[in-house]
Scaffold this motif. Structure first.
Motif, PDB file in Angstrom:
ATOM      1  N   ASP A   1      29.409  32.117  28.234  1.00  0.00           N
ATOM      2  CA  ASP A   1      29.939  33.398  28.729  1.00  0.00           C
ATOM      3  C   ASP A   1      29.384  33.805  30.086  1.00  0.00           C
ATOM      4  OD1 ASP A   1      31.601  33.754  26.577  1.00  0.00           O
ATOM      5  OD2 ASP A   1      30.030  34.659  25.358  1.00  0.00           O
ATOM      6  N   SER A   2      28.452  33.032  30.632  1.00  0.00           N
ATOM      7  CA  SER A   2      27.913  33.453  31.934  1.00  0.00           C
ATOM      8  C   SER A   2      28.344  32.482  33.036  1.00  0.00           C
ATOM      9  CB  SER A   2      26.392  33.546  31.873  1.00  0.00           C
ATOM     10  OG  SER A   2      25.844  32.326  31.421  1.00  0.00           O
ATOM     11  N   PHE A   3      28.427  33.011  34.231  1.00  0.00           N
ATOM     12  CA  PHE A   3      28.819  32.208  35.412  1.00  0.00           C
ATOM     13  C   PHE A   3      30.114  31.419  35.180  1.00  0.00           C
ATOM     14  CE2 PHE A   3      24.102  32.466  35.510  1.00  0.00           C
ATOM     15  CZ  PHE A   3      23.981  33.274  36.629  1.00  0.00           C
ATOM     16  N   LYS A   4      31.072  32.049  34.520  1.00  0.00           N
ATOM     17  CA  LYS A   4      32.330  31.354  34.204  1.00  0.00           C
ATOM     18  C   LYS A   4      33.114  30.968  35.462  1.00  0.00           C
ATOM     19  CE  LYS A   4      34.906  32.183  30.497  1.00  0.00           C
ATOM     20  NZ  LYS A   4      34.674  33.117  29.398  1.00  0.00           N
ATOM     21  N   ASP A   5      32.863  31.677  36.574  1.00  0.00           N
ATOM     22  CA  ASP A   5      33.639  31.393  37.781  1.00  0.00           C
ATOM     23  C   ASP A   5      33.231  30.094  38.463  1.00  0.00           C
ATOM     24  OD1 ASP A   5      35.270  33.534  37.532  1.00  0.00           O
ATOM     25  OD2 ASP A   5      34.246  34.813  38.976  1.00  0.00           O
ATOM     26  N   THR A   6      32.003  29.621  38.197  1.00  0.00           N
ATOM     27  CA  THR A   6      31.569  28.353  38.776  1.00  0.00           C
ATOM     28  C   THR A   6      32.503  27.244  38.285  1.00  0.00           C
ATOM     29  OG1 THR A   6      29.342  29.208  38.533  1.00  0.00           O
ATOM     30  CG2 THR A   6      29.526  26.901  39.089  1.00  0.00           C
ATOM     31  N   PHE A   7      33.012  26.425  39.190  1.00  0.00           N
ATOM     32  CA  PHE A   7      33.999  25.376  38.878  1.00  0.00           C
ATOM     33  C   PHE A   7      35.349  25.959  38.436  1.00  0.00           C
ATOM     34  CE2 PHE A   7      29.976  23.113  38.405  1.00  0.00           C
ATOM     35  CZ  PHE A   7      30.217  21.921  39.053  1.00  0.00           C
ATOM     36  N   GLY A   8      35.550  27.265  38.616  1.00  0.00           N
ATOM     37  CA  GLY A   8      36.796  27.897  38.171  1.00  0.00           C
ATOM     38  C   GLY A   8      37.904  27.782  39.213  1.00  0.00           C
ATOM     39  N   ARG A   9      39.151  27.737  38.734  1.00  0.00           N
ATOM     40  CA  ARG A   9      40.310  27.675  39.636  1.00  0.00           C
ATOM     41  C   ARG A   9      40.862  29.067  39.921  1.00  0.00           C
ATOM     42  NH1 ARG A   9      42.515  22.529  40.080  1.00  0.00           N
ATOM     43  NH2 ARG A   9      41.941  21.079  38.414  1.00  0.00           N
ATOM     44  N   LEU A  10      41.461  29.208  41.093  1.00  0.00           N
ATOM     45  CA  LEU A  10      42.214  30.430  41.383  1.00  0.00           C
ATOM     46  C   LEU A  10      43.479  30.444  40.533  1.00  0.00           C
ATOM     47  CD1 LEU A  10      40.509  29.884  44.068  1.00  0.00           C
ATOM     48  CD2 LEU A  10      42.201  31.315  45.179  1.00  0.00           C
ATOM     49  N   TRP A  11      43.997  31.643  40.271  1.00  0.00           N
ATOM     50  CA  TRP A  11      45.294  31.804  39.622  1.00  0.00           C
ATOM     51  C   TRP A  11      46.363  31.921  40.706  1.00  0.00           C
ATOM     52  CZ3 TRP A  11      40.975  34.318  37.610  1.00  0.00           C
ATOM     53  CH2 TRP A  11      40.722  34.153  36.236  1.00  0.00           C
ATOM     54  N   TRP A  12      47.518  31.347  40.479  1.00  0.00           N
ATOM     55  CA  TRP A  12      48.627  31.496  41.427  1.00  0.00           C
ATOM     56  C   TRP A  12      49.091  32.946  41.520  1.00  0.00           C
ATOM     57  CZ3 TRP A  12      49.282  28.218  45.007  1.00  0.00           C
ATOM     58  CH2 TRP A  12      49.291  26.832  44.810  1.00  0.00           C
ATOM     59  N   ASN A  13      49.201  33.602  40.377  1.00  0.00           N
ATOM     60  CA  ASN A  13      49.837  34.924  40.356  1.00  0.00           C
ATOM     61  C   ASN A  13      48.858  36.089  40.281  1.00  0.00           C
ATOM     62  OD1 ASN A  13      52.496  33.988  40.613  1.00  0.00           O
ATOM     63  ND2 ASN A  13      52.507  33.393  38.446  1.00  0.00           N
ATOM     64  N   LYS A  14      47.648  35.853  40.744  1.00  0.00           N
ATOM     65  CA  LYS A  14      46.664  36.938  40.857  1.00  0.00           C
ATOM     66  C   LYS A  14      46.070  36.874  42.262  1.00  0.00           C
ATOM     67  CE  LYS A  14      44.936  37.055  36.059  1.00  0.00           C
ATOM     68  NZ  LYS A  14      43.705  36.945  35.254  1.00  0.00           N
ATOM     69  N   PRO A  15      45.471  37.973  42.719  1.00  0.00           N
ATOM     70  CA  PRO A  15      44.755  37.889  43.991  1.00  0.00           C
ATOM     71  C   PRO A  15      43.559  36.940  43.837  1.00  0.00           C
ATOM     72  CG  PRO A  15      44.978  40.178  43.248  1.00  0.00           C
ATOM     73  CD  PRO A  15      45.386  39.309  42.103  1.00  0.00           C
ATOM     74  N   ALA A  16      43.116  36.348  44.930  1.00  0.00           N
ATOM     75  CA  ALA A  16      41.902  35.529  44.911  1.00  0.00           C
ATOM     76  C   ALA A  16      40.694  36.427  44.668  1.00  0.00           C
ATOM     77  CB  ALA A  16      41.748  34.805  46.244  1.00  0.00           C
ATOM     78  N   PRO A  17      39.570  35.846  44.210  1.00  0.00           N
ATOM     79  CA  PRO A  17      38.345  36.642  44.173  1.00  0.00           C
ATOM     80  C   PRO A  17      37.869  36.884  45.607  1.00  0.00           C
ATOM     81  CG  PRO A  17      37.848  34.348  43.720  1.00  0.00           C
ATOM     82  CD  PRO A  17      39.347  34.452  43.831  1.00  0.00           C
ATOM     83  N   THR A  18      36.801  37.630  45.777  1.00  0.00           N
ATOM     84  CA  THR A  18      36.249  37.863  47.113  1.00  0.00           C
ATOM     85  C   THR A  18      35.913  36.531  47.780  1.00  0.00           C
ATOM     86  OG1 THR A  18      35.336  39.974  46.424  1.00  0.00           O
ATOM     87  CG2 THR A  18      34.387  38.985  48.395  1.00  0.00           C
ATOM     88  N   ILE A  19      36.469  36.317  48.963  1.00  0.00           N
ATOM     89  CA  ILE A  19      36.179  35.102  49.724  1.00  0.00           C
ATOM     90  C   ILE A  19      34.814  35.283  50.394  1.00  0.00           C
ATOM     91  CG2 ILE A  19      36.926  33.668  51.691  1.00  0.00           C
ATOM     92  CD1 ILE A  19      38.683  33.368  49.175  1.00  0.00           C
ATOM     93  N   THR A  20      33.841  34.489  49.941  1.00  0.00           N
ATOM     94  CA  THR A  20      32.489  34.591  50.495  1.00  0.00           C
ATOM     95  C   THR A  20      32.301  33.509  51.571  1.00  0.00           C
ATOM     96  OG1 THR A  20      31.505  33.001  48.964  1.00  0.00           O
ATOM     97  CG2 THR A  20      31.679  35.290  48.195  1.00  0.00           C
TER      98      THR A  20
END
Length: 352
Positions: free
Chosen positions: A263-282
């Motif tokens: 349940d932690s750091f789920k975004d690591t190795f995660g893909r963007l969704w086509w139909n959602k905004p991207a996360p903050t571009i760092t």
């Protein structure tokens, strides 16, 4: 009411995201000031007619700037912009000793506002400056504005996704004027919010590429290579929004640091969704292990141009830099141009 064009000086201008967006809105950019000389070539390649001033704001004197740009004090048509680097106030846990100096940048910028008393002032930063507004100098600055003719300053955290940027990115924004008593807010776009599919994909001019692809043209559809093990990991991450749980049950692929931590750091190795905004571009958007920065369906990180596009830079924007990391830092730290345009248009509307 003024028929004159607003002219602006952009402090901490970096690669020119704010200047470009303001220019698109119809504001004339006189100069961009930054202590990082690596931004100069990018800034000058895109912000036509503006001068890049290589200065550390701590050392720059008000009179120096006045003379260099032939600025006038109490000029109703002048806009001063300060989007200071904000690592110190960021919620991201980084070593704050390196960025400690940056915590006083707002105070330094306010020197120039107090000296020139321009018609308009814009400050853009991370939400953290508002959470700790006493410490960041924001409290004192807002009090000064209110007591010196800028009666109704707008200061609030906005999500740039409301302004045509295909990304969830929350930014503190202050807009103040002494020309009118109106509160000036960035102009929101009505209708459907921008998502990744509106900007990326083969139909948007992004050819399919593999990790390690190098693009020597100005388009910079370049992406760093990844290890064979990471390639195998990405093959198991579901397309369109999948995350590292796709390979969590494979003992060969699972990372030790994630064992028992589904349940932690789920975004690591995660893909963007086509139909959602991207996360903050760092500044690390080109790395698959630094956030949800894997392409929605290709097994690779975002390319340099894709990161810039999700920040709402036009495809023709020219980035000049010595390395992928250097250019990515400019992109990740930038004010999204479409958001800057929303601020600029609101100011012009007020001016008219």
């Amino acid at each position: 009411m003024s028929n004159k064009r607003i002219k602006a000086v952009d402090f901490f201008c970096s690669g020119g995201g704010m200047s470009f967006g303001m220019q698109e809105a119809g504001i004339e950019i006189l100069a961009g000031i930054d202590f990082d000389e690596k931004c100069k070539d990018t800034y000058e390649a895109n912000i036509k007619g503006a001068e890049f001033i290589h200065e550390d704001v701590f050392n720059l004197k008000e009179e120096q700037l006045e003379e260099k740009l032939c600025l006038k004090r109490d000029d109703d048509d002048l806009l001063l912009i300060g989007c200071s680097p904000c690592q110190f106030w960021s919620i991201i846990n980084t070593d704050k000793t390196k960025s400690a100096k940056s915590k006083n940048l707002l105070i330094e910028f306010s020197r120039f506002v107090k000296y020139f008393r321009p018609g308009y002032v814009v400050v853009e930063n991370v939400p953290g400056v508002l959470r700790r507004k006493e410490e960041s100098g924001l409290d004192e600055f807002i009090d000064w504005l209110k007591n010196n003719g800028y009666e109704n300053p707008h200061f609030k955290v906005h999500n740039v996704n409301d302004y045509g940027v295909p990304q969830n990115r929350k930014r503190f924004t202050l807009i103040a004027t002494r020309i009118s008593q109106d509160e000036i807010k960035p102009l929101e776009l009505g209708g459907k919010k921008a998502v990744v599919r509106d900007f990326l994909g083969t139909d948007k001019g992004f050819s399919k590429i593999a990790p390690g692809h190098k693009d020597d043209s100005d388009f910079l559809h370049t992406v760093p290579n990844i290890s064979d093990l990471n390639k195998r990991r990405l093959q198991k991450v579901d397309k369109d929004g999948g995350d590292r749980l796709g390979f969590a049950d494979d003992p060969e692929l699972q990372l030790n640091c994630f064992e028992g931590k589904d349940d932690s750091f789920k975004d690591t190795f995660g893909r963007l969704w086509w139909n959602k905004p991207a996360p903050t571009i760092t500044t690390k958007f080109f790395s698959i292990s630094n956030g949800r920065f894997v392409h929605p369906e290709e097994d690779r990180a975002l390319s340099i141009r894709e990161g810039a596009t999700l920040q709402s830079f036009p495809l023709t924007y020219k980035f000049k830099g010595t390395s992928v990391a250097n250019i990515a830092r400019m992109i990740g730290n930038a004010v999204p141009p479409k958001y800057a345009t929303a601020i600029g248009k609101a100011i012009i509307k007020n001016h008219k």
